[in-house]
Design a protein around this motif. Structure first.
Motif, PDB file in Angstrom:
ATOM      1  N   SER A  18      -6.872  -9.519  -4.495  1.00  0.00           N
ATOM      2  CA  SER A  18      -7.054  -8.245  -3.819  1.00  0.00           C
ATOM      3  C   SER A  18      -6.050  -7.201  -4.287  1.00  0.00           C
ATOM      4  N   ARG A  19      -5.149  -7.546  -5.194  1.00  0.00           N
ATOM      5  CA  ARG A  19      -4.175  -6.574  -5.666  1.00  0.00           C
ATOM      6  C   ARG A  19      -4.879  -5.404  -6.337  1.00  0.00           C
ATOM      7  N   GLN A  20      -4.322  -4.234  -6.143  1.00  0.00           N
ATOM      8  CA  GLN A  20      -4.899  -3.032  -6.725  1.00  0.00           C
ATOM      9  C   GLN A  20      -3.819  -2.236  -7.436  1.00  0.00           C
ATOM     10  N   THR A  21      -4.272  -1.378  -8.326  1.00  0.00           N
ATOM     11  CA  THR A  21      -3.393  -0.399  -8.942  1.00  0.00           C
ATOM     12  C   THR A  21      -4.128   0.939  -8.947  1.00  0.00           C
ATOM     13  N   LEU A  22      -3.509   1.957  -9.501  1.00  0.00           N
ATOM     14  CA  LEU A  22      -4.141   3.276  -9.532  1.00  0.00           C
ATOM     15  C   LEU A  22      -5.008   3.408 -10.772  1.00  0.00           C
ATOM     16  N   SER A  23      -6.177   4.011 -10.605  1.00  0.00           N
ATOM     17  CA  SER A  23      -7.059   4.243 -11.745  1.00  0.00           C
ATOM     18  C   SER A  23      -6.817   5.598 -12.395  1.00  0.00           C
ATOM     19  N   SER A  24      -6.063   6.468 -11.722  1.00  0.00           N
ATOM     20  CA  SER A  24      -5.713   7.773 -12.291  1.00  0.00           C
ATOM     21  C   SER A  24      -4.465   8.289 -11.588  1.00  0.00           C
ATOM     22  N   PRO A  25      -3.719   9.201 -12.223  1.00  0.00           N
ATOM     23  CA  PRO A  25      -2.524   9.760 -11.573  1.00  0.00           C
ATOM     24  C   PRO A  25      -2.879  10.485 -10.285  1.00  0.00           C
ATOM     25  N   ALA A  26      -1.899  10.576  -9.389  1.00  0.00           N
ATOM     26  CA  ALA A  26      -2.128  11.235  -8.103  1.00  0.00           C
ATOM     27  C   ALA A  26      -0.888  12.029  -7.711  1.00  0.00           C
ATOM     28  N   SER A  27      -1.081  12.985  -6.828  1.00  0.00           N
ATOM     29  CA  SER A  27       0.040  13.774  -6.323  1.00  0.00           C
ATOM     30  C   SER A  27      -0.266  14.237  -4.905  1.00  0.00           C
ATOM     31  N   ALA A  28       0.793  14.587  -4.164  1.00  0.00           N
ATOM     32  CA  ALA A  28       0.646  15.113  -2.803  1.00  0.00           C
ATOM     33  C   ALA A  28       1.934  15.832  -2.446  1.00  0.00           C
ATOM     34  N   ARG A  29       1.839  16.750  -1.513  1.00  0.00           N
ATOM     35  CA  ARG A  29       3.027  17.472  -1.080  1.00  0.00           C
ATOM     36  C   ARG A  29       2.967  17.695   0.417  1.00  0.00           C
ATOM     37  N   GLN A  30       4.129  17.833   1.006  1.00  0.00           N
ATOM     38  CA  GLN A  30       4.216  18.228   2.406  1.00  0.00           C
ATOM     39  C   GLN A  30       5.561  18.900   2.649  1.00  0.00           C
ATOM     40  N   ASP A  31       5.589  19.746   3.673  1.00  0.00           N
ATOM     41  CA  ASP A  31       6.810  20.431   4.077  1.00  0.00           C
ATOM     42  C   ASP A  31       7.314  19.811   5.377  1.00  0.00           C
ATOM     43  N   VAL A  32       8.606  19.491   5.404  1.00  0.00           N
ATOM     44  CA  VAL A  32       9.216  18.889   6.585  1.00  0.00           C
ATOM     45  C   VAL A  32      10.475  19.685   6.924  1.00  0.00           C
ATOM     46  N   LYS A  33      10.418  20.436   8.017  1.00  0.00           N
ATOM     47  CA  LYS A  33      11.559  21.226   8.463  1.00  0.00           C
ATOM     48  C   LYS A  33      12.179  22.039   7.320  1.00  0.00           C
ATOM     49  N   LYS A  34      11.328  22.788   6.666  1.00  0.00           N
ATOM     50  CA  LYS A  34      11.692  23.723   5.604  1.00  0.00           C
ATOM     51  C   LYS A  34      12.037  23.067   4.266  1.00  0.00           C
ATOM     52  N   SER A  35      12.130  21.739   4.206  1.00  0.00           N
ATOM     53  CA  SER A  35      12.280  21.058   2.916  1.00  0.00           C
ATOM     54  C   SER A  35      10.900  20.765   2.351  1.00  0.00           C
ATOM     55  N   ARG A  36      10.774  20.949   1.047  1.00  0.00           N
ATOM     56  CA  ARG A  36       9.491  20.685   0.382  1.00  0.00           C
ATOM     57  C   ARG A  36       9.580  19.358  -0.348  1.00  0.00           C
ATOM     58  N   ILE A  95       4.472   1.771  -1.403  1.00  0.00           N
ATOM     59  CA  ILE A  95       3.705   1.091  -2.453  1.00  0.00           C
ATOM     60  C   ILE A  95       3.251  -0.279  -1.957  1.00  0.00           C
ATOM     61  N   ASP A  96       4.187  -1.052  -1.431  1.00  0.00           N
ATOM     62  CA  ASP A  96       3.866  -2.406  -0.974  1.00  0.00           C
ATOM     63  C   ASP A  96       2.943  -2.387   0.236  1.00  0.00           C
ATOM     64  N   GLY A  97       3.120  -1.401   1.091  1.00  0.00           N
ATOM     65  CA  GLY A  97       2.312  -1.333   2.301  1.00  0.00           C
ATOM     66  C   GLY A  97       0.838  -1.124   2.026  1.00  0.00           C
ATOM     67  N   GLN A  98       0.502  -0.573   0.865  1.00  0.00           N
ATOM     68  CA  GLN A  98      -0.895  -0.369   0.511  1.00  0.00           C
ATOM     69  C   GLN A  98      -1.391  -1.415  -0.475  1.00  0.00           C
ATOM     70  N   GLY A  99      -0.602  -2.488  -0.665  1.00  0.00           N
ATOM     71  CA  GLY A  99      -1.037  -3.588  -1.520  1.00  0.00           C
ATOM     72  C   GLY A  99      -1.180  -3.211  -2.976  1.00  0.00           C
ATOM     73  N   LEU A 100      -0.313  -2.310  -3.456  1.00  0.00           N
ATOM     74  CA  LEU A 100      -0.412  -1.829  -4.828  1.00  0.00           C
ATOM     75  C   LEU A 100       0.604  -2.518  -5.725  1.00  0.00           C
ATOM     76  N   ASP A 101       0.264  -2.604  -6.988  1.00  0.00           N
ATOM     77  CA  ASP A 101       1.145  -3.207  -7.987  1.00  0.00           C
ATOM     78  C   ASP A 101       1.022  -2.399  -9.269  1.00  0.00           C
ATOM     79  N   CYS A 102       2.022  -2.564 -10.139  1.00  0.00           N
ATOM     80  CA  CYS A 102       2.054  -1.830 -11.411  1.00  0.00           C
ATOM     81  C   CYS A 102       1.927  -0.328 -11.154  1.00  0.00           C
ATOM     82  N   VAL A 103       2.768   0.160 -10.248  1.00  0.00           N
ATOM     83  CA  VAL A 103       2.715   1.561  -9.814  1.00  0.00           C
ATOM     84  C   VAL A 103       4.135   2.121  -9.738  1.00  0.00           C
ATOM     85  N   VAL A 104       4.284   3.372 -10.136  1.00  0.00           N
ATOM     86  CA  VAL A 104       5.537   4.098  -9.971  1.00  0.00           C
ATOM     87  C   VAL A 104       5.265   5.349  -9.145  1.00  0.00           C
ATOM     88  N   VAL A 105       6.198   5.696  -8.268  1.00  0.00           N
ATOM     89  CA  VAL A 105       6.075   6.900  -7.439  1.00  0.00           C
ATOM     90  C   VAL A 105       7.395   7.665  -7.496  1.00  0.00           C
TER      91      VAL A 105
END
Length: 213
Positions: A18-36, A95-105
Protein backbone atom coordinates in the motif's frame (compact mmCIF):
# COMPACT_ATOMS: atom_id res chain seq x y z
CA UNK A 1 8.79 -24.70 17.31
CA UNK A 2 6.74 -21.60 18.20
CA UNK A 3 3.64 -20.87 16.17
CA UNK A 4 4.00 -18.27 13.43
CA UNK A 5 1.52 -15.44 13.43
CA UNK A 6 0.52 -15.42 9.76
CA UNK A 7 -1.73 -12.41 10.33
CA UNK A 8 1.39 -10.36 11.14
CA UNK A 9 2.99 -11.34 7.82
CA UNK A 10 -0.24 -10.53 5.99
CA UNK A 11 -0.32 -7.11 7.66
CA UNK A 12 3.30 -6.40 6.73
CA UNK A 13 2.70 -7.46 3.13
CA UNK A 14 -0.37 -5.25 2.94
CA UNK A 15 1.61 -2.33 4.33
CA UNK A 16 4.37 -2.80 1.76
CA UNK A 17 1.92 -3.10 -1.13
CA UNK A 18 0.00 0.00 0.00
CA UNK A 19 3.01 2.33 0.02
CA UNK A 20 2.63 5.33 -2.22
CA UNK A 21 4.77 8.08 -3.62
CA UNK A 22 4.03 11.25 -5.58
CA UNK A 23 3.34 11.01 -9.30
CA UNK A 24 4.06 14.71 -9.86
CA UNK A 25 5.46 17.68 -7.89
CA UNK A 26 3.09 19.53 -5.58
CA UNK A 27 2.95 22.79 -3.67
CA UNK A 28 0.72 24.58 -1.15
CA UNK A 29 0.79 27.73 0.92
CA UNK A 30 -0.91 29.16 3.95
CA UNK A 31 -0.62 32.23 6.15
CA UNK A 32 -0.40 31.79 9.93
CA UNK A 33 -0.45 34.92 12.08
CA UNK A 34 1.19 37.05 9.39
CA UNK A 35 3.92 34.47 8.61
CA UNK A 36 3.78 32.98 5.14
CA UNK A 37 4.48 29.27 4.68
CA UNK A 38 5.11 27.70 1.27
CA UNK A 39 5.59 23.96 0.77
CA UNK A 40 7.05 22.07 -2.19
CA UNK A 41 7.05 18.26 -2.45
CA UNK A 42 8.41 15.80 -4.98
CA UNK A 43 9.17 12.09 -5.42
CA UNK A 44 12.86 11.16 -5.12
CA UNK A 45 14.97 8.07 -5.80
CA UNK A 46 18.08 8.92 -3.77
CA UNK A 47 19.54 11.24 -1.15
CA UNK A 48 21.34 13.07 -3.96
CA UNK A 49 17.99 13.74 -5.64
CA UNK A 50 16.63 15.12 -2.35
CA UNK A 51 19.60 17.47 -1.99
CA UNK A 52 19.21 18.67 -5.59
CA UNK A 53 15.50 19.34 -4.97
CA UNK A 54 16.31 21.44 -1.90
CA UNK A 55 18.88 23.49 -3.79
CA UNK A 56 16.33 24.18 -6.55
CA UNK A 57 13.48 25.23 -4.31
CA UNK A 58 14.92 26.90 -1.22
CA UNK A 59 14.64 30.68 -1.01
CA UNK A 60 17.75 32.15 0.58
CA UNK A 61 15.94 35.44 1.20
CA UNK A 62 13.33 33.70 3.39
CA UNK A 63 13.50 33.42 7.18
CA UNK A 64 13.73 29.61 7.22
CA UNK A 65 13.89 26.72 4.75
CA UNK A 66 12.90 23.60 6.71
CA UNK A 67 12.66 20.16 5.19
CA UNK A 68 12.36 16.40 5.56
CA UNK A 69 12.65 13.38 3.32
CA UNK A 70 11.86 9.68 3.58
CA UNK A 71 13.55 6.90 1.57
CA UNK A 72 12.50 3.54 2.93
CA UNK A 73 14.14 3.15 6.34
CA UNK A 74 16.31 6.23 5.77
CA UNK A 75 15.14 9.73 6.61
CA UNK A 76 16.48 13.18 7.36
CA UNK A 77 14.96 16.45 8.58
CA UNK A 78 16.21 19.94 9.34
CA UNK A 79 14.82 22.85 11.37
CA UNK A 80 17.01 25.52 9.70
CA UNK A 81 17.20 27.75 12.75
CA UNK A 82 13.72 27.17 14.14
CA UNK A 83 13.58 25.75 17.70
CA UNK A 84 14.61 22.08 17.73
CA UNK A 85 11.81 19.70 16.83
CA UNK A 86 9.35 22.37 15.67
CA UNK A 87 9.79 22.21 11.88
CA UNK A 88 11.66 19.33 10.24
CA UNK A 89 10.18 16.60 12.43
CA UNK A 90 6.54 17.71 11.91
CA UNK A 91 7.22 17.75 8.16
CA UNK A 92 8.51 14.16 8.35
CA UNK A 93 5.46 13.19 10.40
CA UNK A 94 3.24 14.62 7.66
CA UNK A 95 5.02 12.39 5.10
CA UNK A 96 4.71 9.29 7.28
CA UNK A 97 1.17 10.11 8.33
CA UNK A 98 -0.01 9.81 4.73
CA UNK A 99 1.84 6.54 4.12
CA UNK A 100 4.27 8.09 1.63
CA UNK A 101 7.78 6.99 0.76
CA UNK A 102 10.55 8.26 -1.52
CA UNK A 103 9.33 11.82 -0.94
CA UNK A 104 10.99 15.10 0.01
CA UNK A 105 9.14 18.15 1.35
CA UNK A 106 10.48 21.68 1.81
CA UNK A 107 8.52 24.27 3.81
CA UNK A 108 9.79 27.84 3.53
CA UNK A 109 8.73 30.49 6.04
CA UNK A 110 8.72 34.26 5.75
CA UNK A 111 8.44 35.62 9.30
CA UNK A 112 5.55 38.04 9.76
CA UNK A 113 6.53 39.56 13.09
CA UNK A 114 4.34 37.44 15.39
CA UNK A 115 5.93 34.66 17.46
CA UNK A 116 4.07 31.36 17.10
CA UNK A 117 5.55 29.40 20.00
CA UNK A 118 6.71 25.80 19.77
CA UNK A 119 3.22 24.34 19.39
CA UNK A 120 2.24 26.93 16.80
CA UNK A 121 5.38 26.27 14.76
CA UNK A 122 4.81 22.52 14.80
CA UNK A 123 1.22 22.96 13.63
CA UNK A 124 2.22 25.47 10.96
CA UNK A 125 5.08 23.45 9.46
CA UNK A 126 3.37 20.08 9.79
CA UNK A 127 0.05 21.49 8.62
CA UNK A 128 1.52 23.16 5.54
CA UNK A 129 3.37 19.96 4.59
CA UNK A 130 0.21 17.89 5.13
CA UNK A 131 -1.85 20.35 3.06
CA UNK A 132 0.64 20.04 0.22
CA UNK A 133 0.74 16.24 0.33
CA UNK A 134 -3.03 15.80 0.62
CA UNK A 135 -3.51 17.69 -2.62
CA UNK A 136 -0.73 15.89 -4.47
CA UNK A 137 -1.30 13.23 -7.11
CA UNK A 138 -0.11 9.84 -5.85
CA UNK A 139 0.75 6.45 -7.27
CA UNK A 140 1.65 3.03 -5.83
CA UNK A 141 5.31 2.70 -4.99
CA UNK A 142 6.63 -0.25 -6.96
CA UNK A 143 9.22 -2.62 -5.53
CA UNK A 144 11.61 -2.66 -8.50
CA UNK A 145 14.43 -5.04 -9.33
CA UNK A 146 17.20 -4.65 -11.90
CA UNK A 147 18.10 -7.32 -14.40
CA UNK A 148 20.42 -7.93 -17.34
CA UNK A 149 19.37 -9.85 -20.45
CA UNK A 150 21.82 -11.30 -22.98
CA UNK A 151 20.75 -12.79 -26.31
CA UNK A 152 21.95 -13.51 -29.83
CA UNK A 153 21.21 -11.00 -32.59
CA UNK A 154 18.37 -13.03 -34.08
CA UNK A 155 16.38 -12.89 -30.81
CA UNK A 156 16.93 -9.21 -30.03
CA UNK A 157 13.98 -7.56 -31.82
CA UNK A 158 11.42 -10.07 -30.55
CA UNK A 159 12.66 -9.90 -26.96
CA UNK A 160 12.70 -6.11 -26.89
CA UNK A 161 9.18 -5.93 -28.31
CA UNK A 162 7.72 -8.45 -25.86
CA UNK A 163 9.55 -7.25 -22.77
CA UNK A 164 8.71 -3.60 -23.38
CA UNK A 165 5.03 -4.60 -23.43
CA UNK A 166 5.21 -5.79 -19.81
CA UNK A 167 3.75 -3.27 -17.32
CA UNK A 168 6.21 -0.81 -15.73
CA UNK A 169 9.30 -2.24 -17.44
CA UNK A 170 12.03 0.31 -18.20
CA UNK A 171 14.66 -0.84 -20.70
CA UNK A 172 18.08 0.61 -21.49
CA UNK A 173 19.67 0.64 -24.93
CA UNK A 174 21.57 -2.59 -25.63
CA UNK A 175 25.33 -3.01 -25.84
CA UNK A 176 26.60 -5.19 -28.68
CA UNK A 177 29.52 -7.58 -28.95
CA UNK A 178 30.58 -10.21 -31.47
CA UNK A 179 27.89 -12.71 -30.49
CA UNK A 180 24.84 -10.66 -29.64
CA UNK A 181 23.41 -8.00 -27.35
CA UNK A 182 23.18 -7.33 -23.64
CA UNK A 183 20.99 -4.74 -21.96
CA UNK A 184 19.73 -3.69 -18.54
CA UNK A 185 16.16 -3.19 -17.43
CA UNK A 186 14.14 -2.56 -14.29
CA UNK A 187 10.75 -4.03 -13.52
CA UNK A 188 8.41 -4.72 -10.57
CA UNK A 189 9.71 -7.55 -8.41
CA UNK A 190 6.42 -9.40 -8.73
CA UNK A 191 6.85 -9.46 -12.54
CA UNK A 192 10.37 -10.92 -12.44
CA UNK A 193 9.35 -14.62 -12.65
CA UNK A 194 7.03 -13.90 -15.59
CA UNK A 195 9.79 -11.99 -17.39
CA UNK A 196 12.30 -14.79 -16.87
CA UNK A 197 9.86 -17.40 -18.21
CA UNK A 198 9.05 -15.21 -21.18
CA UNK A 199 12.73 -14.80 -22.10
CA UNK A 200 13.32 -18.52 -21.78
CA UNK A 201 10.24 -19.51 -23.81
CA UNK A 202 10.73 -16.97 -26.61
CA UNK A 203 14.34 -17.98 -27.20
CA UNK A 204 14.05 -21.69 -26.31
CA UNK A 205 16.57 -21.18 -23.57
CA UNK A 206 19.19 -19.38 -25.68
CA UNK A 207 18.95 -16.03 -23.83
CA UNK A 208 20.17 -15.50 -20.31
CA UNK A 209 18.80 -13.37 -17.46
CA UNK A 210 20.67 -12.13 -14.37
CA UNK A 211 19.01 -10.34 -11.48
CA UNK A 212 20.99 -7.89 -9.37
CA UNK A 213 21.24 -8.93 -5.76
Amino acid sequence: MPAVDLSLFDALNALMSSRQTLSSPASARQDVKKSRFLAFAEAIESEEAAKAFLVRHQDLTASHNCWAWRLGQSYRFNDDGEPSGTAGKPILQAIDGQGLDCVVVLVTRWFGGVLLGSGGLMRAYGGTAALCLRGAEKQPLLDLVSATVACVFSDLALLQARLSALPDVVMQNPDFDGTGARWSLSLPRESAPEMERLVRDLTRGRAQVWFDS
